[in-house]
Design an enzyme around this catalytic site. Structure first.
Site, PDB file in Angstrom:
ATOM      1  NE  ARG A 167     -21.071  44.054  18.135  1.00  0.00           N
ATOM      2  CZ  ARG A 167     -20.902  44.059  19.456  1.00  0.00           C
ATOM      3  NH1 ARG A 167     -20.459  45.149  20.043  1.00  0.00           N
ATOM      4  NH2 ARG A 167     -21.180  42.996  20.185  1.00  0.00           N
TER       5      ARG A 167
ATOM      6  CG  HIS B  37     -16.042  46.202  23.640  1.00  0.00           C
ATOM      7  ND1 HIS B  37     -16.602  47.189  22.849  1.00  0.00           N
ATOM      8  CD2 HIS B  37     -17.093  45.460  24.102  1.00  0.00           C
ATOM      9  CE1 HIS B  37     -17.908  47.047  22.814  1.00  0.00           C
ATOM     10  NE2 HIS B  37     -18.235  46.003  23.571  1.00  0.00           N
TER      11      HIS B  37
ATOM     12  CD  GLN C 279     -19.202  47.489  27.573  1.00  0.00           C
ATOM     13  OE1 GLN C 279     -19.886  47.098  26.637  1.00  0.00           O
ATOM     14  NE2 GLN C 279     -19.724  47.893  28.726  1.00  0.00           N
TER      15      GLN C 279
ATOM     16  CG  ASP D 214     -18.412  39.196  29.144  1.00  0.00           C
ATOM     17  OD1 ASP D 214     -19.635  39.097  28.891  1.00  0.00           O
ATOM     18  OD2 ASP D 214     -17.579  39.526  28.286  1.00  0.00           O
TER      19      ASP D 214
ATOM     20  CB  CYS E 174     -20.115  44.167  29.048  1.00  0.00           C
ATOM     21  SG  CYS E 174     -19.457  42.516  28.762  1.00  0.00           S
TER      22      CYS E 174
ATOM     23  NE  ARG F 106     -20.854  50.418  24.996  1.00  0.00           N
ATOM     24  CZ  ARG F 106     -20.996  49.465  24.058  1.00  0.00           C
ATOM     25  NH1 ARG F 106     -21.648  48.350  24.340  1.00  0.00           N
ATOM     26  NH2 ARG F 106     -20.474  49.623  22.857  1.00  0.00           N
TER      27      ARG F 106
END
Length: 343
Positions: free
Chosen positions: A117, A144, A147, A240, A282, A327
């Protein structure tokens, strides 16, 4: 409960592969992975052991800090019988004193799989090229993908199907999440609408790629600054934060002024004309004053809520915490099919 022969054959394509971005895979492959996510969630719920990575050692590399990604990878590893080791910002310096390629070659001789990451997609591509073990993208500036599997599983979990459904992203649409929703949705045949100011709309190259995928899947792509056009009869609204990690705080006032009309609130939900519409985020979300950052924004700009209001965040349309939990199950599925002994 168990995988039938057909499902096993479909998952076989992932064995030994990296998971760097969703557009490396077909719609059928992604759908199979989404369905396997559901199976692993059910196994977890029912307490059925699934140690597909028994005895494996995993390196978790985090240039960027995380709550959900780190938690999900760690718990997923333990559930699968593996041993995760965390490397934080002070532990890794890719390309500083040692090249990313050299680091990858060393870690690949010691670990069975590597999560990364960080900032640059080129770094994870280099890790994958040189590590000789599966590499998983926990987030880069560009993509991502873990996700995405969680998000589209969450949608399928609520809708029962992805076919013919519409997902609308509202807000700052230049970030990795908005880009990835656009591409992944187009691959999967989901209609994806983006409502954002013209200055904050997705990169032109991403828009073109999404439209190419949508032409193949017969889905619809809509990019507009007209919120009501984008959300009309949508099945889900996704938003977001208005300022992404690492962005210059000095632009926040401008960003607030641009994006207040795109705040996800009760009025927006009513304007969808769809009483069954669900809401995703998210995380983290600035929906109240229970954070230091939230307090600072309130003191400076008088806003107690930003991209989403608290009544919507906590309301009956919200599946945000299901999405966060998923997740874990999606990451478990990704690691299992690429490295695990499920075959």
């Amino acid at each position: 409960m168990g995988l039938n022969t057909t499902a096993l054959n479909k998952l076989q394509v992932f064995k030994g592969e990296h998971f760097l971005k969703t557009c490396d895979f077909s719609a059928e492959e992604l759908n199979t992975l989404i369905d396997f996510t559901g199976e692993l969630k059910e196994k977890k719920k029912r307490g059925i052991p699934h140690p597909y990575l028994k005895g494996k050692n995993l390196a978790l590399l985090f240039e960027k800090p995380s709550t959900r990604t780190r938690s999900a990878f760690s718990v997923a590893a333990y559930d699968l019988g593996a041993y995760p080791e965390y490397f934080g910002q002070g532990d890794i310096h890719l390309g500083v004193k040692e090249s990313t390629a050299d680091t990858a070659k060393v870690l690949g001789r010691m670990y069975d799989g590597i999560e990364f990451r960080g900032y640059h997609q080129k770094d994870i591509e280099s890790l994958a090229k040189n590590a000789n073990v599966p590499v998983w993208n926990g987030l880069t500036n560009e993509w991502h993908p873990t996700q995405m599997i969680a998000d589209f599983f969450t949608l399928k979990e609520n809708w029962g199907t992805l076919e013919g459904k519409t997902l609308t992203y509202v807000g700052d649409a230049r970030n990795n999440v908005a880009h990835d929703l656009l591409i992944t949705g187009a691959i999967l045949g989901v209609n994806v609408h983006i409502a954002a100011p013209k200055s904050l709309q997705p990169d032109e190259a991403i828009q073109k790629l999404a439209k190419d995928y949508a032409a193949q899947s017969q889905s619809e792509i809509l990019i507009t600054d007209d919120v009501n056009q984008a959300i009309y009869q949508t099945d889900a609204i996704y938003t977001d934060v208005w300022l992404s990690m690492g962005e210059d705080q000095s632009v926040l006032e401008t960003r607030i002024n641009e994006l207040l009309p795109y705040q996800v609130n009760e009025s927006m939900l009513l304007n969808t004309m769809n009483p069954e519409a669900i809401v995703l985020h998210c995380l983290p979300a600035f929906h109240d004053l229970n954070t230091e950052v939230g307090q600072q924004i309130y003191e400076k700009y008088g806003l107690s809520e930003m991209e989403i209001t608290d009544d919507v965040f906590q309301g009956e349309h919200s599946v945000i915490f299901d999405q966060a939990e998923n997740r874990l199950h999606s990451i478990k599925a990704i690691m299992s099919v690429t490295l695990g002994d499920i075959f």
